[in-house]
Write a protein that holds these residues in place. Structure first.
Motif, PDB file in Angstrom:
ATOM      1  N   GLN A 192      -4.775   4.641  -3.065  1.00  0.00           N
ATOM      2  CA  GLN A 192      -5.935   5.478  -3.296  1.00  0.00           C
ATOM      3  C   GLN A 192      -5.652   6.018  -4.691  1.00  0.00           C
ATOM      4  OE1 GLN A 192      -6.650   7.265   1.032  1.00  0.00           O
ATOM      5  NE2 GLN A 192      -4.547   7.499   0.343  1.00  0.00           N
ATOM      6  N   ASP A 193      -6.615   6.573  -5.359  1.00  0.00           N
ATOM      7  CA  ASP A 193      -6.265   7.100  -6.677  1.00  0.00           C
ATOM      8  C   ASP A 193      -5.655   8.488  -6.468  1.00  0.00           C
ATOM      9  OD1 ASP A 193      -6.118   8.074  -9.222  1.00  0.00           O
ATOM     10  OD2 ASP A 193      -7.952   7.067  -9.871  1.00  0.00           O
ATOM     11  N   ASP A 194      -4.316   8.516  -6.353  1.00  0.00           N
ATOM     12  CA  ASP A 194      -3.666   9.768  -5.951  1.00  0.00           C
ATOM     13  C   ASP A 194      -3.728  10.874  -7.001  1.00  0.00           C
ATOM     14  OD1 ASP A 194      -2.508   9.213  -3.239  1.00  0.00           O
ATOM     15  OD2 ASP A 194      -1.783   7.484  -4.368  1.00  0.00           O
ATOM     16  N   HIS A 195      -3.709  10.473  -8.287  1.00  0.00           N
ATOM     17  CA  HIS A 195      -3.858  11.514  -9.308  1.00  0.00           C
ATOM     18  C   HIS A 195      -5.237  12.160  -9.175  1.00  0.00           C
ATOM     19  CE1 HIS A 195      -0.585   9.110 -11.430  1.00  0.00           C
ATOM     20  NE2 HIS A 195      -0.055  10.287 -11.142  1.00  0.00           N
ATOM     21  N   LEU A 250       2.488  10.986  -2.321  1.00  0.00           N
ATOM     22  CA  LEU A 250       2.788  12.409  -2.500  1.00  0.00           C
ATOM     23  C   LEU A 250       3.472  12.639  -3.837  1.00  0.00           C
ATOM     24  CD1 LEU A 250       3.925  13.387   1.131  1.00  0.00           C
ATOM     25  CD2 LEU A 250       1.613  13.197   0.178  1.00  0.00           C
ATOM     26  N   ASP A 251       4.298  11.681  -4.255  1.00  0.00           N
ATOM     27  CA  ASP A 251       4.956  11.807  -5.567  1.00  0.00           C
ATOM     28  C   ASP A 251       3.921  11.769  -6.699  1.00  0.00           C
ATOM     29  OD1 ASP A 251       7.415  11.969  -4.328  1.00  0.00           O
ATOM     30  OD2 ASP A 251       7.966   9.879  -4.712  1.00  0.00           O
ATOM     31  N   ARG A 252       2.910  10.915  -6.557  1.00  0.00           N
ATOM     32  CA  ARG A 252       1.873  10.863  -7.607  1.00  0.00           C
ATOM     33  C   ARG A 252       1.048  12.146  -7.616  1.00  0.00           C
ATOM     34  NH1 ARG A 252       1.830   5.080  -6.273  1.00  0.00           N
ATOM     35  NH2 ARG A 252       0.366   5.438  -4.573  1.00  0.00           N
ATOM     36  N   ARG A 253       0.706  12.646  -6.434  1.00  0.00           N
ATOM     37  CA  ARG A 253      -0.050  13.912  -6.377  1.00  0.00           C
ATOM     38  C   ARG A 253       0.795  15.037  -6.965  1.00  0.00           C
ATOM     39  NH1 ARG A 253      -2.065  12.465  -0.159  1.00  0.00           N
ATOM     40  NH2 ARG A 253      -2.822  10.421  -0.821  1.00  0.00           N
ATOM     41  N   TYR A 313       4.886  19.723   0.033  1.00  0.00           N
ATOM     42  CA  TYR A 313       5.282  18.445  -0.581  1.00  0.00           C
ATOM     43  C   TYR A 313       6.572  17.942   0.040  1.00  0.00           C
ATOM     44  CZ  TYR A 313       7.200  15.420  -4.350  1.00  0.00           C
ATOM     45  OH  TYR A 313       7.733  14.382  -5.082  1.00  0.00           O
ATOM     46  N   VAL A 314       6.661  16.627   0.209  1.00  0.00           N
ATOM     47  CA  VAL A 314       7.931  15.983   0.550  1.00  0.00           C
ATOM     48  C   VAL A 314       8.113  14.823  -0.419  1.00  0.00           C
ATOM     49  CG1 VAL A 314       9.233  14.715   2.317  1.00  0.00           C
ATOM     50  CG2 VAL A 314       7.765  16.626   2.988  1.00  0.00           C
ATOM     51  N   ALA A 315       9.210  14.784  -1.128  1.00  0.00           N
ATOM     52  CA  ALA A 315       9.454  13.737  -2.123  1.00  0.00           C
ATOM     53  C   ALA A 315       9.792  12.412  -1.445  1.00  0.00           C
ATOM     54  CB  ALA A 315      10.595  14.155  -3.045  1.00  0.00           C
ATOM     55  N   GLY A 316       9.516  11.315  -2.161  1.00  0.00           N
ATOM     56  CA  GLY A 316       9.909   9.983  -1.690  1.00  0.00           C
ATOM     57  C   GLY A 316       8.735   9.144  -1.225  1.00  0.00           C
ATOM     58  N   PHE A 332       0.846  -1.198   0.000  1.00  0.00           N
ATOM     59  CA  PHE A 332       0.000   0.000   0.000  1.00  0.00           C
ATOM     60  C   PHE A 332       0.877   1.242   0.000  1.00  0.00           C
ATOM     61  CE2 PHE A 332      -2.179   3.310   2.659  1.00  0.00           C
ATOM     62  CZ  PHE A 332      -2.969   3.786   1.638  1.00  0.00           C
ATOM     63  N   ASP A 333       0.683   2.083  -0.994  1.00  0.00           N
ATOM     64  CA  ASP A 333       1.392   3.368  -1.073  1.00  0.00           C
ATOM     65  C   ASP A 333       2.908   3.213  -1.108  1.00  0.00           C
ATOM     66  OD1 ASP A 333      -0.711   5.063  -1.413  1.00  0.00           O
ATOM     67  OD2 ASP A 333      -0.652   5.952   0.591  1.00  0.00           O
ATOM     68  N   VAL A 334       3.364   2.110  -1.709  1.00  0.00           N
ATOM     69  CA  VAL A 334       4.799   1.921  -1.884  1.00  0.00           C
ATOM     70  C   VAL A 334       5.008   1.051  -3.114  1.00  0.00           C
ATOM     71  CG1 VAL A 334       4.808  -0.063  -0.282  1.00  0.00           C
ATOM     72  CG2 VAL A 334       6.937   1.151  -0.759  1.00  0.00           C
ATOM     73  N   ASP A 335       6.039   1.357  -3.879  1.00  0.00           N
ATOM     74  CA  ASP A 335       6.356   0.573  -5.078  1.00  0.00           C
ATOM     75  C   ASP A 335       7.104  -0.684  -4.644  1.00  0.00           C
ATOM     76  OD1 ASP A 335       7.320  -0.565  -7.366  1.00  0.00           O
ATOM     77  OD2 ASP A 335       8.572   1.153  -7.959  1.00  0.00           O
ATOM     78  N   PRO A 336       6.489  -1.877  -4.827  1.00  0.00           N
ATOM     79  CA  PRO A 336       7.136  -3.092  -4.329  1.00  0.00           C
ATOM     80  C   PRO A 336       8.309  -3.549  -5.208  1.00  0.00           C
ATOM     81  CG  PRO A 336       5.100  -3.667  -5.444  1.00  0.00           C
ATOM     82  CD  PRO A 336       5.174  -2.163  -5.436  1.00  0.00           C
TER      83      PRO A 336
END
Ligand code: SR1
Length: 322
Positions: free
Chosen positions: A115-118, A149-152, A142-145, A101-105
């Motif tokens: 969630q649909d972040d876009h 948040l990166d998708r938003r 914003y905080v990267a990583g 969830f909310d992380v690239d595996p």
């Protein structure tokens, strides 16, 4: 009632699902956990919860431990790709099914939940655009990583291209155990340095709470509006209080997302198929809608917006209908 027989392992209560979290403090993560725990109880599974509490190495160790202890399924909840992917690979090699969830595996063996972040960013920015006419100075939080948040941020970047009248005059942001107050301090400085600002785009409720506090403390609530993401009973109180600058938020019900994660993990533990990608769609929630509808808590919000419940996402056929 249930429409399929309960798998024996579930009936006997032997199933263990490890929930390995990066973060646990704040409304979003607390509600998410409450939903996950409620679903685990409903499915008669043991949820073994750990949190890195913002320490990424600790999260990676917790994940290794879940693999070593042979959990029946693992949910990785947030995390930085670099720190969790090596242990996710070990889980995959050990044949332990995993929900990310909310992380690239970093592997197509895991089910990816978001969630649909876009859409979250589009909805909040749609409100910002309607209110500003698509022009004006904006502070961005914003905080990267962090994958969501990166998708938003991708949507925000596109939004600025599409709306050249929008000018980002400052970017602020911090994620720690006191995010809202840290962001409030940063937002105050940004607003003082940029007296022309009309809006703050703060797409995480801890960011939005901090931004709203800064605007109020500077007495700017008639000039500066806040567009956020996420929702909780506490957030609803902040949005609806007299003079609140937080006018819109795009959100799921976090407890529902926690429930979906546990359902998906349970299905995998039972050897059933789950779609490779699961998305829980958000809804736009405005201050006006909350005030007009006298919505004061999450229960009333769920009644007003039934789409916040998504019982068909990762439905468990043997579960009592919820
Ligand atoms: C630090 S990342 C915070 C976000 O994670 C979830 O996607 C929530 O929506 C929250 O905004």
């Amino acid at each position: 009632g249930p429409t399929a027989p309960v798998p024996p392992k579930f009936a006997s209560g032997e199933v263990r699902i490890a929930l390995v979290r990066q973060l646990s403090s704040g409304d979003y993560f607390e509600q998410w956990l409450a939903g996950a725990q409620a679903e685990a109880k409903a499915l008669n599974v043991t949820l073994e919860v750990s949190s890195g509490d913002g320490n990424n190495d600790k999260q990676a160790l917790n994940l290794e431990q879940a693999v070593n202890q042979k959990a029946d399924a693992i949910i990785v909840d947030h995390g930085f790709a670099q720190t969790v992917q090596p242990a996710i690979r070990k889980a995959a090699d050990a044949g332990i099914p995993l929900v990310a969830f909310d992380v690239d595996p970093g592997t197509d063996k895991a089910v990816v939940l978001s969630q649909d972040d876009h859409r979250i960013a589009e909805q909040a920015l749609g409100a910002l655009k309607a209110d500003t006419g698509g022009a004006g100075e904006v502070v961005y939080v914003y905080v990267a990583g962090f994958a969501p948040l990166d998708r938003r941020n991708e949507t925000w970047t596109q939004f600025k291209k599409d709306n050249p009248g929008i000018e980002q005059v400052a970017q602020i942001g911090v994620v720690n155990s006191s995010t809202a107050s840290a962001v409030a301090d940063q937002a105050k400085a940004a607003l003082q340095a940029n007296p022309g600002v009309k809006a703050i785009f703060a797409p995480y409720d801890e960011f939005a709470k901090g931004a709203a506090l800064a605007v109020k403390e500077l007495g700017l609530q008639d000039k500066v509006k806040v567009y956020g993401a996420d929702v909780s009973t506490a957030d609803i109180a902040v949005m609806t209080e007299p003079g609140s600058p937080w006018v819109a938020t795009a959100a799921t019900d976090p407890s529902n997302v926690g429930r979906v994660a546990v359902r998906a993990a349970a299905l995998l533990a039972a050897g059933q198929d789950v779609a490779a990608e699961l998305k829980v769609p958000p809804a736009l929630i405005t201050q006006k809608q909350l005030r007009d509808g006298r919505i004061a808590n999450m229960e009333q919000l769920n009644q007003a917006i039934p789409a916040l419940r998504t019982p068909d996402v990762a439905r468990v056929p043997w579960a009592p209908s919820s």
